[in-house]
Design an enzyme around this catalytic site. Structure first.
Site, PDB file in Angstrom:
ATOM      1  N   HIS A   1     -39.205  25.113  36.738  1.00  0.00           N
ATOM      2  CA  HIS A   1     -40.558  25.516  36.337  1.00  0.00           C
ATOM      3  C   HIS A   1     -40.904  25.174  34.893  1.00  0.00           C
ATOM      4  O   HIS A   1     -42.035  25.390  34.455  1.00  0.00           O
ATOM      5  CB  HIS A   1     -40.807  26.994  36.646  1.00  0.00           C
ATOM      6  CG  HIS A   1     -40.145  27.980  35.742  1.00  0.00           C
ATOM      7  ND1 HIS A   1     -40.836  28.682  34.788  1.00  0.00           N
ATOM      8  CD2 HIS A   1     -38.865  28.406  35.669  1.00  0.00           C
ATOM      9  CE1 HIS A   1     -40.001  29.507  34.180  1.00  0.00           C
ATOM     10  NE2 HIS A   1     -38.809  29.361  34.691  1.00  0.00           N
TER      11      HIS A   1
ATOM     12  N   CYS B   1     -40.561  43.536  24.591  1.00  0.00           N
ATOM     13  CA  CYS B   1     -40.954  44.934  24.642  1.00  0.00           C
ATOM     14  C   CYS B   1     -39.793  45.720  25.225  1.00  0.00           C
ATOM     15  O   CYS B   1     -39.421  45.523  26.369  1.00  0.00           O
ATOM     16  CB  CYS B   1     -42.189  45.084  25.512  1.00  0.00           C
ATOM     17  SG  CYS B   1     -43.043  46.599  25.177  1.00  0.00           S
TER      18      CYS B   1
HETATM   19  N1  PLP Z   1     -32.906  29.164  29.034  1.00  0.00           N
HETATM   20  C1  PLP Z   1     -33.994  28.950  28.302  1.00  0.00           C
HETATM   21  C2  PLP Z   1     -33.857  28.271  26.969  1.00  0.00           C
HETATM   22  C3  PLP Z   1     -35.258  29.336  28.759  1.00  0.00           C
HETATM   23  O1  PLP Z   1     -36.330  29.112  28.014  1.00  0.00           O
HETATM   24  C4  PLP Z   1     -35.341  29.984  30.020  1.00  0.00           C
HETATM   25  C5  PLP Z   1     -36.640  30.479  30.521  1.00  0.00           C
HETATM   26  O2  PLP Z   1     -37.507  30.840  29.755  1.00  0.00           O
HETATM   27  C6  PLP Z   1     -34.163  30.178  30.760  1.00  0.00           C
HETATM   28  C7  PLP Z   1     -32.970  29.761  30.239  1.00  0.00           C
HETATM   29  C8  PLP Z   1     -34.194  30.829  32.097  1.00  0.00           C
HETATM   30  O3  PLP Z   1     -34.634  29.915  33.091  1.00  0.00           O
HETATM   31  P1  PLP Z   1     -35.230  30.456  34.461  1.00  0.00           P
HETATM   32  O4  PLP Z   1     -36.561  31.060  34.142  1.00  0.00           O
HETATM   33  O5  PLP Z   1     -35.349  29.239  35.330  1.00  0.00           O
HETATM   34  O6  PLP Z   1     -34.254  31.431  35.011  1.00  0.00           O
END
Ligand code: PLP
Length: 409
Positions: A212, A336
Site C-alpha cells: 500500500h 496518541c
Molecule cells: N515500516 C515502515 C517504515 C512503514 O512506514 C510502515 C507503515 O507505515 C510499516 C513498516 C508497516 O507496513 P504495513 O502498513 O504494510 O504493515
C-alpha cells in the site's frame, strides 16, 4: 471542495493499472493457487509472475521472495525468523545451551513494526542495542561496527524513514554486516518503488516491503530472503510458498503487488525527478514565505517525495485539522497514547524538543500529485499557519531568519 492529498507515506491509492490487473482474479480467475486443475494453475501462474515482478524491482531472484500480509508481518518475520532458533538454543533446557543471549542492533528511529518487535524480542530474552542517529536521522556505520559483539545475530536498519524520508547508508552498513557474518535486514517499506534498490549492492539478507506504499492494495507485502539465510517460519500451516509462509495466497492482491512493482520499476526514475521538483518547490516556498519555520533532516539524502517542517508556536495536530478543513491532507508523526499526544520518537531522536516535535508536519507527495495542487497547498498552508499563530499564546515574535536543521549532505 476538491481535496489535496499530501500523505502518500501513510498510504497510496491503488493505481488504475494495478486495479485492472487485479480485477479478473476476483471473478473469472478466482482459483486457488494450490489447486492442480486449470483455474488453480491460472492463479498459480499469476502468483509466480508477480513474484518475478517484485524480485525485479529489487534485483533479487524470484525464489527469494515470499508474499506476506504487509510491512509489519515482513519485519516481524525477518526479526523473529532469525532470532527464534537462537533463543531456543539459549534456553536452559536446550541440548547444549549457549551461554549468552542473542544480540540485535537497530536504531531509535525505526518504525514500530521493528521497534516493538525488538522490544518483544527483549522480553523473550534477546539483547538489543538501539543506536542513536544524528540531526539528519542518520546512523554512523562506525557506531554499528563498534556495537557488534560475538552474540550479534542481526542488524536491522530501515532504508528510508517514514516521517522524514531520510535514507540510511545501507551499502556501507551491509559491508560491515557481511564482514562480520551477521544477518542484515532492512525495512524498505518507505523506499521500495520510490528509489532504485538492489539487494546485492546493499548486501542485505532480508528486506521488507509493503503494497500500500507503492500503489498496490493494503494487506499485501513481501519479504526478500537471500538464498542460504536460515529463517524460521513465523506461521504454521500448509505448504504454500514452500512452507515459508503458509496460508492460501491472496491472489488478487499478489497480482496487484506484482503489477505495482512492475510499474514502479519502469516509472520510478521519471516519477522521482518530477516529484522531487514539486517537493523542493513546496519546501523552499514554505521556508521562504512563512516566518520562523525549519525543515527537519533536510540536508540528508532523502526519498524524493517527503518533507517534514516545524511550525514553531503551533500544535501540529491543530494545524493538521485546520489544513484538513481547507481540503489538504497531511500528517503529524505524533502518536496518541492514553489520551495525550506523545511527540514523535523519530523527531525527538534527531534532537528536537518535544514542543518542536509537536509543531512538525509531514507532507508526502506521490505519483498523482500535480503542480496545481502544490500551488494551492502553498496558498492554504501560510493562511492556516498565520491564523493559528494569531491565536497562539506561545508564538510571539516572527524573525526574518529561516534556517534548516542539519548540514551534512
Ligand atoms: N515500516 C515502515 C517504515 C512503514 O512506514 C510502515 C507503515 O507505515 C510499516 C513498516 C508497516 O507496513 P504495513 O502498513 O504494510 O504493515
Amino acid at each position: 471542495m476538491s481535496r489535496i492529498y499530501l500523505d502518500y507515506n501513510a498510504t497510496t491509492p491503488v493505481d488504475p493499472a494495478v486495479l485492472d490487473a487485479m480485477l479478473p482474479y476476483f471473478s473469472e480467475n478466482f482459483g486457488n493457487a494450490s489447486s492442480i486443475h486449470t483455474p488453480g494453475q491460472k492463479a498459480r501462474n499469476a502468483v509466480e509472475t508477480a513474484r518475478e515482478q517484485v524480485a525485479a524491482l529489487i534485483g533479487a531472484n524470484p525464489k527469494e521472495i515470499i508474499f506476506t500480509s504487509g510491512g509489519t508481518e515482513s519485519d516481524n518475520h525477518a526479526i523473529f525468523g532469525i532470532l527464534q532458533p537462537l533463543l531456543a538454543a539459549t534456553h536452559p533446557q536446550a541440548q547444549s545451551p549457549r551461554l549468552n543471549p542473542p544480540h540485535i542492533i537497530t536504531t531509535t528511529i525505526e518504525h514500530e513494526a521493528v521497534l516493538n518487535a525488538c522490544q518483544a524480542a527483549e522480553k523473550q530474552g534477546a539483547q538489543v542495542t538501539y543506536l542513536h542517529v544524528d540531526e539528519n536521522a542518520q546512523v554512523d556505520p562506525q557506531a554499528i561496527k563498534a556495537a557488534i559483539r560475538l552474540e550479534t545475530i542481526l542488524i536491522t536498519i530501515m532504508h528510508a524513514n517514514n516521517e522524514l524520508g531520510s535514507l540510511q547508508p545501507l551499502a556501507e552498513i551491509g559491508k560491515i554486516a557481511a564482514a562480520s557474518d551477521i544477518y542484515f535486514h532492512t525495512d524498505a517499506v518507505q523506499s521500495a518503488g520510490k528509489i532504485p534498490i538492489n539487494v546485492n549492492d546493499l548486501s542485505v539478507d532480508l528486506l521488507a516491503l509493503s503494497g500500500h506504499k507503492l500503489y498496490a492494495p493494503k494487506g499485501i507485502g513481501a519479504l526478500y530472503i537471500r538464498t542460504g539465510t536460515q529463517l524460521q517460519q513465523l506461521l504454521y500451516g500448509g505448504h504454500h510458498q514452500r512452507g515459508a509462509r503458509p496460508g492460501t495466497e491472496n491472489v488478487a492482491a499478489i497480482v496487484g503487488l506484482g503489477a505495482a512493482a512492475e510499474l514502479a520499476r519502469k516509472s520510478q526514475v521519471a516519477d522521482a525527478a518530477r516529484i522531487a521538483a514539486l517537493r523542493d518547490h513546496l519546501e523552499q516556498t514554505i521556508l521562504a514565505t512563512i516566518p520562523d519555520v525549519r525543515a527537519n533532516a533536510a540536508s540528508a539524502p532523502r526519498t524524493p517525495n517527503t518533507t517534514n517542517i516545524i511550525f514553531p508556536g503551533i500544535e501540529g495536530e491543530a494545524l493538521l485539522i485546520a489544513l484538513d478543513l481547507k481540503g489538504l491532507a497531511c500528517s503529524t508523526g505524533a502518536a496518541c497514547s492514553s489520551g495525550s499526544v506523545e511527540p514523535s520518537h523519530v523527531l525527538t531522536a534527531i534532537g528536537l524538543t518535544p514542543e518542536d516535535a509537536r509543531a512538525s508536519l509531514r507532507f508526502s507527495l506521490g505519483r498523482h500529485t500535480t503542480a496545481s495542487e502544490i500551488a494551492t497547498a502553498l496558498k492554504i498552508i501560510p493562511q492556516a499557519v498565520s491564523q493559528l499563530r494569531a491565536l497562539s499564546p506561545t508564538y510571539r515574535k516572527p524573525s526574518i531568519h529561516h534556517s534548516q536543521i542539519g548540514t551534512a549532505k
